[in-house]
Design an enzyme around this catalytic site. Structure first.
Site, PDB file in Angstrom:
ATOM      1  CG  HIS A 142      -0.888  -8.542  -0.155  1.00  0.00           C
ATOM      2  ND1 HIS A 142      -0.394  -7.265  -0.012  1.00  0.00           N
ATOM      3  CD2 HIS A 142      -2.178  -8.392  -0.518  1.00  0.00           C
ATOM      4  CE1 HIS A 142      -1.346  -6.389  -0.293  1.00  0.00           C
ATOM      5  NE2 HIS A 142      -2.444  -7.054  -0.603  1.00  0.00           N
ATOM      6  CE1 TYR A 190      -3.135  -2.930   0.196  1.00  0.00           C
ATOM      7  CE2 TYR A 190      -3.128  -2.798   2.584  1.00  0.00           C
ATOM      8  CZ  TYR A 190      -3.536  -3.411   1.416  1.00  0.00           C
ATOM      9  OH  TYR A 190      -4.345  -4.514   1.474  1.00  0.00           O
TER      10      TYR A 190
HETATM   11  P1  NAD Z   1     -13.388  -0.122   1.524  1.00  0.00           P
HETATM   12  O1  NAD Z   1     -14.487  -0.937   0.920  1.00  0.00           O
HETATM   13  O2  NAD Z   1     -13.208  -0.171   2.991  1.00  0.00           O
HETATM   14  O3  NAD Z   1     -13.590   1.366   0.994  1.00  0.00           O
HETATM   15  C1  NAD Z   1     -12.636   2.368   1.223  1.00  0.00           C
HETATM   16  C2  NAD Z   1     -13.143   3.658   0.611  1.00  0.00           C
HETATM   17  O4  NAD Z   1     -14.348   4.036   1.286  1.00  0.00           O
HETATM   18  C3  NAD Z   1     -12.175   4.827   0.789  1.00  0.00           C
HETATM   19  O5  NAD Z   1     -12.265   5.654  -0.354  1.00  0.00           O
HETATM   20  C4  NAD Z   1     -12.720   5.562   1.990  1.00  0.00           C
HETATM   21  O6  NAD Z   1     -12.392   6.929   1.964  1.00  0.00           O
HETATM   22  C5  NAD Z   1     -14.212   5.354   1.823  1.00  0.00           C
HETATM   23  N1  NAD Z   1     -14.957   5.472   3.074  1.00  0.00           N
HETATM   24  C6  NAD Z   1     -14.702   4.879   4.267  1.00  0.00           C
HETATM   25  N2  NAD Z   1     -15.620   5.254   5.176  1.00  0.00           N
HETATM   26  C7  NAD Z   1     -16.491   6.088   4.529  1.00  0.00           C
HETATM   27  C8  NAD Z   1     -17.635   6.814   4.940  1.00  0.00           C
HETATM   28  N3  NAD Z   1     -18.091   6.771   6.190  1.00  0.00           N
HETATM   29  N4  NAD Z   1     -18.283   7.568   4.029  1.00  0.00           N
HETATM   30  C9  NAD Z   1     -17.835   7.655   2.734  1.00  0.00           C
HETATM   31  N5  NAD Z   1     -16.737   6.988   2.294  1.00  0.00           N
HETATM   32  C10 NAD Z   1     -16.067   6.218   3.199  1.00  0.00           C
HETATM   33  O7  NAD Z   1     -12.033  -0.566   0.778  1.00  0.00           O
HETATM   34  P2  NAD Z   1     -10.538  -0.801   1.273  1.00  0.00           P
HETATM   35  O8  NAD Z   1     -10.016   0.284   2.147  1.00  0.00           O
HETATM   36  O9  NAD Z   1      -9.760  -1.107   0.069  1.00  0.00           O
HETATM   37  O10 NAD Z   1     -10.652  -2.140   2.123  1.00  0.00           O
HETATM   38  C11 NAD Z   1     -10.553  -2.153   3.521  1.00  0.00           C
HETATM   39  C12 NAD Z   1      -9.216  -2.695   3.963  1.00  0.00           C
HETATM   40  O11 NAD Z   1      -9.157  -4.113   3.731  1.00  0.00           O
HETATM   41  C13 NAD Z   1      -8.018  -2.140   3.196  1.00  0.00           C
HETATM   42  O12 NAD Z   1      -7.673  -0.866   3.681  1.00  0.00           O
HETATM   43  C14 NAD Z   1      -6.993  -3.211   3.467  1.00  0.00           C
HETATM   44  O13 NAD Z   1      -6.470  -3.074   4.769  1.00  0.00           O
HETATM   45  C15 NAD Z   1      -7.829  -4.481   3.396  1.00  0.00           C
HETATM   46  N6  NAD Z   1      -7.829  -5.082   2.036  1.00  0.00           N
HETATM   47  C16 NAD Z   1      -6.965  -6.092   1.775  1.00  0.00           C
HETATM   48  C17 NAD Z   1      -6.919  -6.648   0.502  1.00  0.00           C
HETATM   49  C18 NAD Z   1      -5.960  -7.774   0.223  1.00  0.00           C
HETATM   50  O14 NAD Z   1      -5.316  -8.262   1.118  1.00  0.00           O
HETATM   51  N7  NAD Z   1      -5.824  -8.193  -1.005  1.00  0.00           N
HETATM   52  C19 NAD Z   1      -7.753  -6.173  -0.504  1.00  0.00           C
HETATM   53  C20 NAD Z   1      -8.647  -5.165  -0.197  1.00  0.00           C
HETATM   54  C21 NAD Z   1      -8.682  -4.630   1.080  1.00  0.00           C
END
Ligand code: NAD
Length: 315
Positions: A120, A56
Site C-alpha cells: 500500500h 481505511y
Molecule cells: P472515488 O473517486 O471513487 O470517489 C469516492 C467518493 O465519490 C465518495 O465520497 C463517494 O460517496 C462518492 N460517490 C461515489 N459514487 C457516487 C455517485 N454516484 N454520485 C455522487 N458521489 C458518488 O474515490 P475512492 O473511494 O477514494 O477510490 C476508489 C477506491 O480505490 C477506494 O475506495 C480504494 O478501494 C481504492 N483506492 C486505493 C488507493 C491506494 O491504494 N493508495 C488510493 C485511492 C483509492
C-alpha cells in the site's frame, strides 16, 4: 457489466469495481446497514471485485466489508486488500509485519484466502526493501495458498513503473490518474503491458473532487484544483447532469485498465454508477468540462518521500 482479465492473472474482474475505503468512514459516517446494502447491491449488479485496506478507518473498513460478505458464496467475488500502511504516517513494509497483517486481514474479512494482496502506497517505503523483502514475503504467502496474486499501489506513476520493471508484480493500482482532469495513467499502458502487470484504475471521481458535493477536507489537491472541479460541477448542474456521471463514464469508457474502482457506502450510488455505464456520454458537455479543467490538467500533488519519488514526477 463487462469483465476483463487482470493482466496475466487468472482473475476476471468487472469493469466497474467496489472501493471499500468509504466503509472506513473515510468520506463521512454512514449507517452500517447502508454499507452492507451497498456491497450486496454491487454483487447483484455484477460487480465482482472488492478492494479494501487495513488503513481505511483503522481496520474498520475491512471489518465492515467482512460483515457484509458473511454468508456470500466466496467463489462469487474477488477480494483485494493491502499491507504496509496502517495510518496516515504509519508504514511498515517489514516481512514479519506484512505476513502478520495478512493473517489479521483474513480474520477481519472472514476468509481463508485473498485474491490479491497489495503493498500500500509504496512511495512511502524504501523501494529496495519493497523489492527485496516485502514482495518476496508476500510471494511466500502465495506459495502457502493464502493469497493468489501480489500487487502494488501508489500515486507517483514512475515509482509504480520502477518497481514493476525491477520485479514481477501481478498488478498496479493507480488512483486519480485517469480522470476528467488527469490522464497520465494512459502514458504507462504499454510499459505495464510489457511487464505483464494488470492495471487497476482507482478513484475515477478524484476522491470526491469530481462530484457535486466536492472534495473532502483531507483531499490533497490544491485550492485551484478544488475551485476548477467546483466550477465543473456547476457547469454540469446547469446542464442538468451530475458531474459524477460524466466523470465515471469518462474514466470507465476510456481507460485501458482492467477495472475502475469507485468507492461508496451508499447503495443508491452503486445503482446509479452501474446504470450510468449503460448510458451514452454527453460529448458536448465533456468538451466544455475539459475546457473548464484545462488550467489544472495533469497537475496533481506530491505523495511519498522525496527520495523515493525520484526524477520525472512533477506534482
Ligand atoms: P472515488 O473517486 O471513487 O470517489 C469516492 C467518493 O465519490 C465518495 O465520497 C463517494 O460517496 C462518492 N460517490 C461515489 N459514487 C457516487 C455517485 N454516484 N454520485 C455522487 N458521489 C458518488 O474515490 P475512492 O473511494 O477514494 O477510490 C476508489 C477506491 O480505490 C477506494 O475506495 C480504494 O478501494 C481504492 N483506492 C486505493 C488507493 C491506494 O491504494 N493508495 C488510493 C485511492 C483509492
Amino acid at each position: 457489466m463487462r469483465y476483463n482479465r487482470l493482466g496475466r492473472t487468472a482473475l476476471t474482474v468487472s469493469e466497474l469495481s467496489f472501493g471499500a475505503a468509504p466503509l472506513g468512514s473515510v468520506y463521512g459516517a454512514f449507517a452500517e446497514q447502508d454499507g452492507i446494502d451497498a456491497v450486496h447491491t454491487a454483487l447483484d449488479l455484477g460487480i465482482n471485485f472488492f478492494d479494501v485496506a487495513p488503513y481505511y478507518g483503522a481496520t474498520t473498513a475491512e471489518s465492515a466489508l467482512g460483515r457484509a460478505l458473511r454468508g456470500v458464496d466466496r467463489d462469487s467475488y474477488l477480494l483485494a486488500t493491502k499491507v504496509g500502511r496502517y495510518g496516515a504516517a504509519d508504514f511498515d513494509f517489514g516481512a514479519e509485519r506484512v505476513k502478520g497483517s495478512v493473517t489479521e486481514s483474513l480474520d477481519r474479512l472472514g476468509t481463508d484466502h485473498l485474491d490479491l494482496i497489495q503493498c500500500h502506497d509504496i512511495e512511502f517505503g524504501s523501494l529496495d526493501r519493497i523489492v527485496e523483502e516485502t514482495l518476496p514475503a508476500l510471494r511466500e504467502l502465495q506459495q502457502a495458498g493464502l493469497v493468489r496474486y501480489v500487487g502494488i499501489t501508489g500515486y507517483p506513476l514512475p515509482v509504480l513503473g520502477y518497481v514493476a520493471a525491477r520485479t514481477p508484480v501481478d498488478s498496479v493500482l493507480s488512483y486519480c490518474r485517469h480522470t476528467l482532469h488527469d490522464r497520465r495513467l494512459a502514458g504507462w499502458k504499454h510499459r505495464f503491458a510489457t511487464y505483464g502487470t494488470g492495471v487497476i484504475n482507482a478513484s475515477p471521481l478524484a476522491m470526491g473532487a469530481l462530484t457535486a458535493r466536492g472534495a473532502p477536507d483531507w483531499h490533497p489537491g490544491s485550492a485551484e484544483l478544488r475551485e476548477r472541479c467546483a466550477a465543473a460541477a456547476e457547469l454540469c448542474g446547469a446542464a442538468g447532469v451530475d458531474l459524477a456521471k460524466l466523470a465515471l463514464q469518462f474514466s470507465v469508457s476510456t481507460t485501458h485498465a482492467a477495472t475502475t474502482l469507485v468507492g461508496t457506502h451508499d447503495p443508491d450510488d452503486v445503482r446509479r454508477n452501474v446504470a450510468w455505464l449503460a448510458e451514452p456520454m454527453d460529448r458536448e458537455l465533456l468538451i466544455r468540462v475539459e475546457a473548464c479543467l484545462e488550467p489544472v490538467r495533469d497537475r496533481g500533488w506530491t505523495s511519498g518521500r522525496a527520495a523515493v519519488r525520484g526524477p520525472g514526477e512533477r506534482a
